[in-house]
Design a protein around this motif. Structure first.
Motif, PDB file in Angstrom:
ATOM      1  N   ARG A 116      13.369 -17.297  -1.434  1.00 10.68           N
ATOM      2  CA  ARG A 116      12.207 -17.911  -2.827  1.00 10.68           C
ATOM      3  C   ARG A 116      12.408 -16.369  -3.387  1.00 10.68           C
ATOM      4  O   ARG A 116      12.780 -15.831  -2.803  1.00 10.68           O
ATOM      5  N   ASP A 117      12.314 -17.064  -5.138  1.00  9.80           N
ATOM      6  CA  ASP A 117      11.850 -15.648  -5.661  1.00  9.80           C
ATOM      7  C   ASP A 117      10.176 -15.709  -6.362  1.00  9.80           C
ATOM      8  O   ASP A 117      10.339 -16.562  -7.266  1.00  9.80           O
ATOM      9  N   GLU A 118       9.512 -15.914  -5.590  1.00 11.08           N
ATOM     10  CA  GLU A 118       8.214 -16.260  -7.003  1.00 11.08           C
ATOM     11  C   GLU A 118       7.090 -14.565  -6.046  1.00 11.08           C
ATOM     12  O   GLU A 118       7.342 -14.266  -4.771  1.00 11.08           O
ATOM     13  N   LYS A 119       5.873 -14.220  -6.735  1.00 17.30           N
ATOM     14  CA  LYS A 119       5.197 -13.492  -6.696  1.00 17.30           C
ATOM     15  C   LYS A 119       4.259 -13.358  -5.293  1.00 17.30           C
ATOM     16  O   LYS A 119       4.099 -14.910  -5.659  1.00 17.30           O
ATOM     17  N   ILE A 120       3.575 -12.679  -5.010  1.00 12.96           N
ATOM     18  CA  ILE A 120       3.662 -12.854  -4.017  1.00 12.96           C
ATOM     19  C   ILE A 120       2.230 -12.138  -3.638  1.00 12.96           C
ATOM     20  O   ILE A 120       1.756 -10.552  -4.658  1.00 12.96           O
ATOM     21  N   ARG A 121       0.478 -12.810  -3.756  1.00 12.27           N
ATOM     22  CA  ARG A 121      -0.675 -12.197  -4.499  1.00 12.27           C
ATOM     23  C   ARG A 121      -1.642 -10.834  -3.831  1.00 12.27           C
ATOM     24  O   ARG A 121      -1.929 -11.407  -2.790  1.00 12.27           O
ATOM     25  N   VAL A 122      -1.272  -9.906  -4.099  1.00  6.24           N
ATOM     26  CA  VAL A 122      -1.577  -8.698  -2.793  1.00  6.24           C
ATOM     27  C   VAL A 122      -3.203  -8.329  -3.110  1.00  6.24           C
ATOM     28  O   VAL A 122      -3.415  -7.723  -4.800  1.00  6.24           O
ATOM     29  N   LEU A 123      -4.185  -8.220  -2.570  1.00  4.66           N
ATOM     30  CA  LEU A 123      -5.025  -7.302  -2.508  1.00  4.66           C
ATOM     31  C   LEU A 123      -5.488  -6.353  -2.073  1.00  4.66           C
ATOM     32  O   LEU A 123      -5.652  -6.598  -0.776  1.00  4.66           O
ATOM     33  N   LEU A 124      -5.200  -5.235  -2.659  1.00  7.61           N
ATOM     34  CA  LEU A 124      -5.771  -4.000  -1.739  1.00  7.61           C
ATOM     35  C   LEU A 124      -7.117  -3.714  -2.070  1.00  7.61           C
ATOM     36  O   LEU A 124      -7.162  -3.197  -3.082  1.00  7.61           O
ATOM     37  N   VAL A 125      -7.976  -2.887  -0.738  1.00  5.24           N
ATOM     38  CA  VAL A 125      -9.454  -2.343  -0.709  1.00  5.24           C
ATOM     39  C   VAL A 125      -9.206  -1.200  -0.525  1.00  5.24           C
ATOM     40  O   VAL A 125      -8.632  -1.132   1.201  1.00  5.24           O
ATOM     41  N   ASP A 126     -10.237  -0.594  -0.837  1.00  7.37           N
ATOM     42  CA  ASP A 126     -10.831   0.948   0.204  1.00  7.37           C
ATOM     43  C   ASP A 126     -12.167   1.473  -0.444  1.00  7.37           C
ATOM     44  O   ASP A 126     -12.656   0.732  -1.836  1.00  7.37           O
ATOM     45  N   SER A 127     -12.416   2.618   0.347  1.00  3.37           N
ATOM     46  CA  SER A 127     -13.691   2.979  -0.041  1.00  3.37           C
ATOM     47  C   SER A 127     -13.660   3.705  -0.915  1.00  3.37           C
ATOM     48  O   SER A 127     -13.857   3.870  -1.856  1.00  3.37           O
ATOM     49  N   LEU A 128     -12.401   4.593  -0.394  1.00  2.50           N
ATOM     50  CA  LEU A 128     -12.155   5.523  -1.376  1.00  2.50           C
ATOM     51  C   LEU A 128     -10.522   5.793  -1.625  1.00  2.50           C
ATOM     52  O   LEU A 128      -9.759   5.072  -0.861  1.00  2.50           O
ATOM     53  N   PRO A 129     -10.084   6.149  -2.521  1.00  2.20           N
ATOM     54  CA  PRO A 129      -8.945   6.439  -2.949  1.00  2.20           C
ATOM     55  C   PRO A 129      -7.933   7.754  -2.272  1.00  2.20           C
ATOM     56  O   PRO A 129      -7.371   8.665  -2.794  1.00  2.20           O
ATOM     57  N   ARG A 130      -7.847   7.052  -0.899  1.00  4.47           N
ATOM     58  CA  ARG A 130      -6.741   7.792  -0.617  1.00  4.47           C
ATOM     59  C   ARG A 130      -5.380   7.961  -0.853  1.00  4.47           C
ATOM     60  O   ARG A 130      -5.052   7.356  -1.574  1.00  4.47           O
ATOM     61  N   TRP A 131      -4.612   9.231  -0.019  1.00  7.56           N
ATOM     62  CA  TRP A 131      -3.199   8.882  -0.221  1.00  7.56           C
ATOM     63  C   TRP A 131      -2.618   7.847  -0.157  1.00  7.56           C
ATOM     64  O   TRP A 131      -1.945   7.523  -1.152  1.00  7.56           O
ATOM     65  N   GLU A 132      -3.107   6.880   0.991  1.00  8.24           N
ATOM     66  CA  GLU A 132      -2.503   5.755   1.257  1.00  8.24           C
ATOM     67  C   GLU A 132      -2.535   5.131   0.419  1.00  8.24           C
ATOM     68  O   GLU A 132      -1.507   4.007  -0.149  1.00  8.24           O
ATOM     69  N   PHE A 133      -4.098   5.193  -0.383  1.00 10.57           N
ATOM     70  CA  PHE A 133      -4.511   4.222  -0.973  1.00 10.57           C
ATOM     71  C   PHE A 133      -3.653   4.564  -2.364  1.00 10.57           C
ATOM     72  O   PHE A 133      -2.937   3.131  -3.436  1.00 10.57           O
ATOM     73  N   ARG A 134      -3.472   5.409  -2.813  1.00 11.97           N
ATOM     74  CA  ARG A 134      -2.811   6.425  -4.325  1.00 11.97           C
ATOM     75  C   ARG A 134      -1.253   5.745  -4.385  1.00 11.97           C
ATOM     76  O   ARG A 134      -0.656   4.956  -4.902  1.00 11.97           O
TER      77      ARG A 134
END
Length: 620
Positions: free
Chosen positions: A97-115
């Protein structure tokens, strides 16, 4: 041969296959992967054929460059004067397949992992990213193109996504209906979810909520490092056998060996939460090198199936450290693999209401095929105890119907068996009840019985466990005793060594049913591994009072070897990691609660019978 049914463009596809030779020990052959009807190889490798009849587990990796449905053949090139070339190839269908995957990224604070993860997924062409940051200013959603003002409230809004990456989210900001939507997002919709542990909420604050049912770890006894205590020592997680061999998520290079070298090179972590135990059915991919839990070492990365979807839990939020000096080379590769792994349920296109599975992909003639259908919800499961029917068909052959009955302990699970299946490739699908979309289906293959197995079975007088005594009385009606065999000098030992051993698939059955308490070996696995030593890649002798001297297979040896502490001897590792041996009745009791091969139960039954026999006295 094992390979994923669905792959992505530029996503490495690993073909795991077994190569067995007879009369060709030590010779080299070339294994090629090609499209059906074409001669140009897509990938190839030169391999050495192992000892007589000993299966070698090998892997071949191919990275598709274009989308489409591929019929692929993996073939061992015939050697000069090779008598039988009909079993030199296997074919599989792979959808790229060559299609986009829709991802929702959720967090409370902008931690290093989030950034770092946000920046990575925004650059990834195959991902369409949206983010939610609970403690952000209202203007943040207007300034950042990927930002949403709030978490999706309705099912319709949430179900637009394929994967949710759930960071250190405060559940107090989410209503109970939203948490229930997340549970249905995975269980009913068949999507993927990844939890990233945090110091405030994830997963400690999820107790008694719908999120607790999603987590693959137990929250009782959870240890979260205090915020006011500095952590000065780093650790590098250890990949388990499942992490190294059972998943392509940790495939950082073309081969397993090279990927393991990359893993040892990656920077370590400092912070993590420690779970006391994982849930039944969960698979641990990586563990802490020293800290222990109820069953083995503390899990760092663990996954489980929940309903139709999949869940992964990260006990640390410091994977961003992998970017040190390498950028996205390995950090990006891991996260892209994880996102694609979690979204595969959606791409398969099967009805999310039920799942059909077989207990093996490959059987031998004369073996019984076991089927299982599991429904996601009791509401869609048939009310009748025999309300599930599957159709088993072979190309160009007739169809057979198998009626499955409800398992007493599980109202949404139906099981059935089909004995004496002839040689060939089969396709099974659920005929009743009816499904709105494509019904659940599964493929399996029946191969001819090995001639050596049939001969040794005859020589050793193998019978079905429940009929052994009856048949012996048929031989000697007077006293029921088995005739004493006389062997030429040295032949008695050879006859004992020729007794049939369970296959590696049987060992996998045992390992799956009797869950290992550590990344080590329990007694049943050691027992089965000892009986298949003749078929193993490498033998290793170890002595321990509780199991005396056994031979364990390569995987078991590696698990125990990784469990060593300092200068600890191998016997000491056995004593510490291997629990007390279970009785024969306990083993059979465990095996009777799950679908396993008859071969495995017979092998353990025969082993227990041999152990109960009194030793013969020497003649004066």
């Amino acid at each position: 041969m094992l390979v994923d049914d669905v792959a992505f463009v530029n996503d490495p596809v690993t073909f795991s296959y077994t190569l067995t030779g007879h009369g060709l020990a030590g010779k080299k052959t070339r294994v090629v992967l090609k499209k059906k009807g074409e001669t140009k190889p897509l990938a190839s490798q030169e391999v050495a054929i192992g000892d007589e009849g000993k299966p070698e587990k090998l892997e071949l990796t191919y990275t598709p460059q274009t989308a489409g449905d591929l019929d692929l053949i993996i073939e061992a090139v015939a050697l000069p004067r090779e008598s039988n070339v009909k079993n030199n190839s296997e074919s599989r269908h792979v959808s790229v397949r060559d299609e986009k995957i829709r991802v929702l990224l959720v967090d409370s604070l902008p931690r290093w992992e989030f950034r770092e993860l946000k920046a990575l997924l925004e650059r990834e062409k195959t991902v369409e990213l949206k983010t939610v940051l609970q403690d952000a200013d209202p203007e943040y959603a207007q300034e950042d193109l990927s930002a949403l003002p709030h978490f999706p409230v309705t099912k319709e809004e949430l179900f637009q996504y394929d994967v949710v990456v759930f960071g250190d989210v405060n559940p107090a900001y989410l209503s109970s209906s939203v948490l229930d939507n997340l549970r249905d997002f995975v269980g009913e919709r068949g999507r993927g979810m990844l939890f990233i542990a945090g110091p405030y909420h994830n997963p400690a604050s999820y107790r008694t909520t719908a999120l607790e049912t999603l987590l693959p770890i137990e929250l009782d006894g959870l240890k979260v490092p205090p915020l006011d205590v500095a952590v000065s020592e780093s650790f590098r997680p250890e990949l388990t056998v499942e992490g190294r061999k059972g998943s392509a998520i940790f495939r950082f290079a073309d081969s397993e060996r090279e990927s393991q070298e990359v893993w040892q090179f990656l920077p370590g972590f400092f912070w993590m939460v420690e779970a006391r135990d994982v849930k039944a059915g969960a698979i641990v991919y990586a563990t802490h090198p020293v800290h222990t839990a109820a069953r083995g070492k503390a899990p760092v990365i663990v996954t489980q199936r929940f309903g139709n979807g999949k869940v992964i839990f990260h006990a640390t939020d410091e994977l961003w450290r992998w970017r040190f000096r390498t950028g996205d080379t390995y950090y990006g590769r891991y996260w892209v693999h994880v996102i694609r792994y979690l979204s595969r349920s959606k791409l398969l296109g099967k009805d999310p209401g039920a799942e059909l599975s077989v207990d093996h992909k490959v059987y031998r003639t004369g073996e019984t095929v076991g089927f299982r259908v599991r429904f996601v919800d009791e509401k869609i499961a048939p009310t009748a105890s025999d309300g599930v029917t599957i159709v088993v068909e072979r190309p160009g052959g007739t169809q057979k119907k198998v009626v499955l009955t409800r398992v007493p302990e599980a109202t949404t699970v139906f099981e059935g068996r089909l004995p004496q299946v002839e040689e060939g490739k089969y396709h099974a699908w659920v005929a009743a009840p009816a499904f709105a979309r494509t019904p659940p289906a599964e493929d399996f293959e029946v191969r001819p019985q090995r001639a050596r197995d049939a001969n040794t079975s005859h020589r050793s007088g193998r019978d079905e466990p429940g009929r052994r005594a009856e048949r012996r009385k048929d031989i000697h009606p007077a006293d029921g005793r088995t005739p004493r065999r006389r062997h030429p000098r040295g032949a008695a030992r050879s006859a004992r060594n020729e007794q049939r051993h369970p296959s590696l698939e049987a060992l996998a059955d045992l390992n799956r049913v009797c869950r290992l308490p550590v990344p080590g070996v329990d007694f049943e696995e050691a027992l089965a591994a000892g009986m298949i030593a003749r078929h193993g890649v490498r033998d290793a002798n170890c002595g321990a009072p509780m199991i005396k001297t056994v031979k364990i297979d390569t995987d078991a040896f590696e698990r125990l070897d990784h469990a060593r502490r300092g200068t600890e001897s191998f016997s000491e590792v056995i004593k510490r990691c291997v629990p007390k041996r279970r009785s024969y009745r306990e083993v059979i009791g465990i095996l009777s609660k799950a679908p396993v091969s008859d071969e495995l139960i017979e092998a353990i039954d025969e082993s227990a019978t041999r152990r109960r026999r009194a030793p013969r006295r020497r003649r004066a």
